[in-house]
Design a protein around this motif. Structure first.
Motif, PDB file in Angstrom:
ATOM      1  N   LEU A  63       0.678  -1.286   0.164  1.00 33.38           N
ATOM      2  CA  LEU A  63      -0.244  -0.010   0.010  1.00 33.38           C
ATOM      3  C   LEU A  63       0.628   1.379   0.391  1.00 33.38           C
ATOM      4  O   LEU A  63       0.582   2.417  -0.540  1.00 33.38           O
ATOM      5  N   GLU A  88     -10.423  -7.781   2.672  1.00 32.24           N
ATOM      6  CA  GLU A  88     -10.269  -6.053   3.646  1.00 32.24           C
ATOM      7  C   GLU A  88      -9.203  -5.873   2.632  1.00 32.24           C
ATOM      8  O   GLU A  88      -8.829  -4.535   3.088  1.00 32.24           O
ATOM      9  N   ALA A  89      -7.804  -6.602   2.713  1.00 31.70           N
ATOM     10  CA  ALA A  89      -6.150  -5.662   1.755  1.00 31.70           C
ATOM     11  C   ALA A  89      -6.756  -5.406   0.982  1.00 31.70           C
ATOM     12  O   ALA A  89      -6.536  -4.365   0.403  1.00 31.70           O
ATOM     13  N   ARG A  92      -8.929  -1.907   0.861  1.00 29.97           N
ATOM     14  CA  ARG A  92      -7.694  -0.594   1.417  1.00 29.97           C
ATOM     15  C   ARG A  92      -7.354  -0.794   0.399  1.00 29.97           C
ATOM     16  O   ARG A  92      -6.944   0.514   0.015  1.00 29.97           O
ATOM     17  N   LYS A  95      -9.426   1.843  -1.629  1.00 34.89           N
ATOM     18  CA  LYS A  95      -9.872   2.919  -1.402  1.00 34.89           C
ATOM     19  C   LYS A  95      -8.107   3.820  -1.448  1.00 34.89           C
ATOM     20  O   LYS A  95      -7.846   4.928  -1.385  1.00 34.89           O
ATOM     21  N   ALA A  96      -7.378   2.835  -1.429  1.00 37.65           N
ATOM     22  CA  ALA A  96      -5.748   3.856  -1.796  1.00 37.65           C
ATOM     23  C   ALA A  96      -4.874   4.087  -2.919  1.00 37.65           C
ATOM     24  O   ALA A  96      -4.642   5.400  -2.896  1.00 37.65           O
ATOM     25  N   VAL A 304     -17.008   1.045  -2.034  1.00 46.00           N
ATOM     26  CA  VAL A 304     -15.382   1.186  -1.871  1.00 46.00           C
ATOM     27  C   VAL A 304     -15.146   2.645  -2.326  1.00 46.00           C
ATOM     28  O   VAL A 304     -14.199   3.183  -1.295  1.00 46.00           O
TER      29      VAL A 304
END
Length: 449
Positions: A63, A88-89, A92, A95-96, A304
């Motif tokens: 990330l 979930e990873a 994330r 979203k990043a 998301v």
């Protein structure tokens, strides 16, 4: 495509991806950790068109690389590699700012889809508004207000990602138009756009409609049916009014989003699907989650990226451009000359509440054109008419449902639409952007008859 940068500490993974890319005619660069990846980007960053990075690296998190590339090279798509089941990873990472994600073990079909989408990416640019008085071949999102400029800019940015998008907006604001714009500016523009109104499909049929079924799996299943997910293969599936989806189906949808596979009704094997999910609702899904009507894990997966479509009352500056474009389109449809609009009309329109938003504005202008014999729409044609809207105050409309006091914006909007249509539920549902079944369900739930 120039180089594909592969960042993974497992030599076997790097070799597998490099061999596939070589067969596809794409040269590769390799890095075993973040430090090597940064060196490659510094040396040949301008020649790298795609980056695949593992989430877990010896000297940090993938990330971190996603964030650095997003800030320094925003046009370079980055896909993250995650272990199987690490939903979930993956969320994330999206979203990043990650372009997409792929699960281990890596399959060639997944790499082929990823490469196709990366090749089809267009430079990020906002959707261009049409000129006033035209039908808008570039974008149906009309207006130069700050809210609309921001919305078009967001569409241009979000279209480059494969992340699921949730669109929130009141009935009649144009959520499907926004979804179509995202699709049109995305790498999937050459694929189908399949809209689905989750509230308009009977509960007993929705699983079959979405996932398909095999012949003989239930009474009336006389042939195999692929379902809407597979109909949207390579494109975008738009799930409108997602809050209306029954809870059992929410579980099935969550699994499809996680595994990217569907199991037809009556089938024993799952079928891979390649679709991007865009969902929408006029309801507040946070409240639906708190009330237990919507699964929190599904909301987390769908939301998301969140996108809000502004209601008409927040962009009244767009009324002249909107009205002009709508009148021009209606005139073309009816093969009649385009009538002009008196300036006073816009002041009258701006004073109205428009609970049905742009859809209600279009209905009002269509009625005004029907009432106009000449070539000019005047203030009288758009003024509230007692035969059309009723002269009662909102309180008198509530007299038909004693003891009911509206507590939410949705309840107030529904009651206002019913009053304006003299309690014609079919017309009120049309103005609100609902099906008649959805409106009846709400009235029954609220105890309004």
């Amino acid at each position: 495509m120039a180089y594909c940068l592969i960042v993974d500490d497992e030599p076997d993974i790097r070799t597998l991806v490099a061999l596939f890319m070589k067969r596809e005619g794409v040269p590769t660069l390799e890095a075993a950790d973040l430090a090597e990846a940064r060196e490659q980007l510094d040396r040949q960053g301008e020649e790298i068109d795609l980056c695949l990075a593992d989430m877990r690296l010896p000297d940090g998190n993938g990330l971190d690389l996603v964030d650095e590339i997003r800030r320094q090279r925003p046009h370079l798509p980055v896909a993250v590699i995650t272990a199987h089941g690490q939903v979930e990873a993956a969320v994330r990472a999206l979203k990043a700012g990650a372009f997409d994600f792929i699960n281990k073990p890596i399959e060639q079909d997944t790499l082929r889809r990823l490469l196709r989408d990366a090749r089809n990416l267009q430079p990020a640019r906002p959707a261009t508004p049409p000129a006033a008085g035209t039908e808008g071949n570039d974008s149906p999102l009309i207006g130069q207000s700050r809210a609309m400029r921001q919305l078009r800019e967001m569409i241009g940015r979000l279209a480059r990602s494969q992340a699921p998008i949730f669109i929130q907006g009141e009935s009649g604001t144009g959520k499907e138009l926004v979804a179509r714009e995202i699709h049109a500016h995305s790498s999937r523009a050459g694929g189908p756009f399949v809209p689905v109104n989750c509230g308009a499909i009977p509960g007993e049929l929705i699983e079959s409609e979405l996932f398909g079924h095999h012949k003989g799996s239930f009474t009336g299943a006389t042939r195999d049916k692929p379902g809407l997910f597979r109909a949207a293969e390579g494109g975008t599936l738009f799930l409108d009014e997602i809050a209306e989806l029954p809870l059992p189906l929410q579980v099935s949808l969550l699994r499809v989003l996680q595994e990217r596979r569907v199991r037809p009704v009556g089938g024993t094997e799952e079928v891979p699907v390649d679709v991007r999910i865009v969902s929408a609702s006029h309801q507040d899904l946070h409240q639906a989650v708190e009330a237990g009507r919507f699964r929190q894990d599904l909301f987390f997966r769908l939301n998301v990226i969140g996108l809000r479509v502004p209601p008409l009352r927040e962009r009244l500056d767009d009324l002249p451009a909107l009205s002009t474009a709508i009148v021009a389109r209606l005139a073309a449809r009816d093969a009649r000359p385009v009538p002009s609009i008196d300036p006073a009309v816009f002041q009258t329109l701006a004073a109205q509440p428009f609970p049905g938003n742009v859809r209600e504005l279009e209905n009002l202008l269509e009625r005004a054109m029907a009432l106009t014999d000449g070539d000019r729409i005047t203030e009288e044609a758009v003024a509230p008419h007692p035969m059309m809207t009723g002269e009662e105050e909102p309180a008198s409309a509530l007299a038909a449902c004693p003891g009911f006091i509206p507590e939410t914006d949705e309840q107030r909007n529904v009651l206002t639409a019913l009053q304006q249509t003299r309690w014609n539920r079919s017309e009120a549902a049309r103005q609100l952007g609902m099906t008649l079944r959805q409106l009846r369900y709400r009235l029954q739930k609220w105890g309004v008859e």
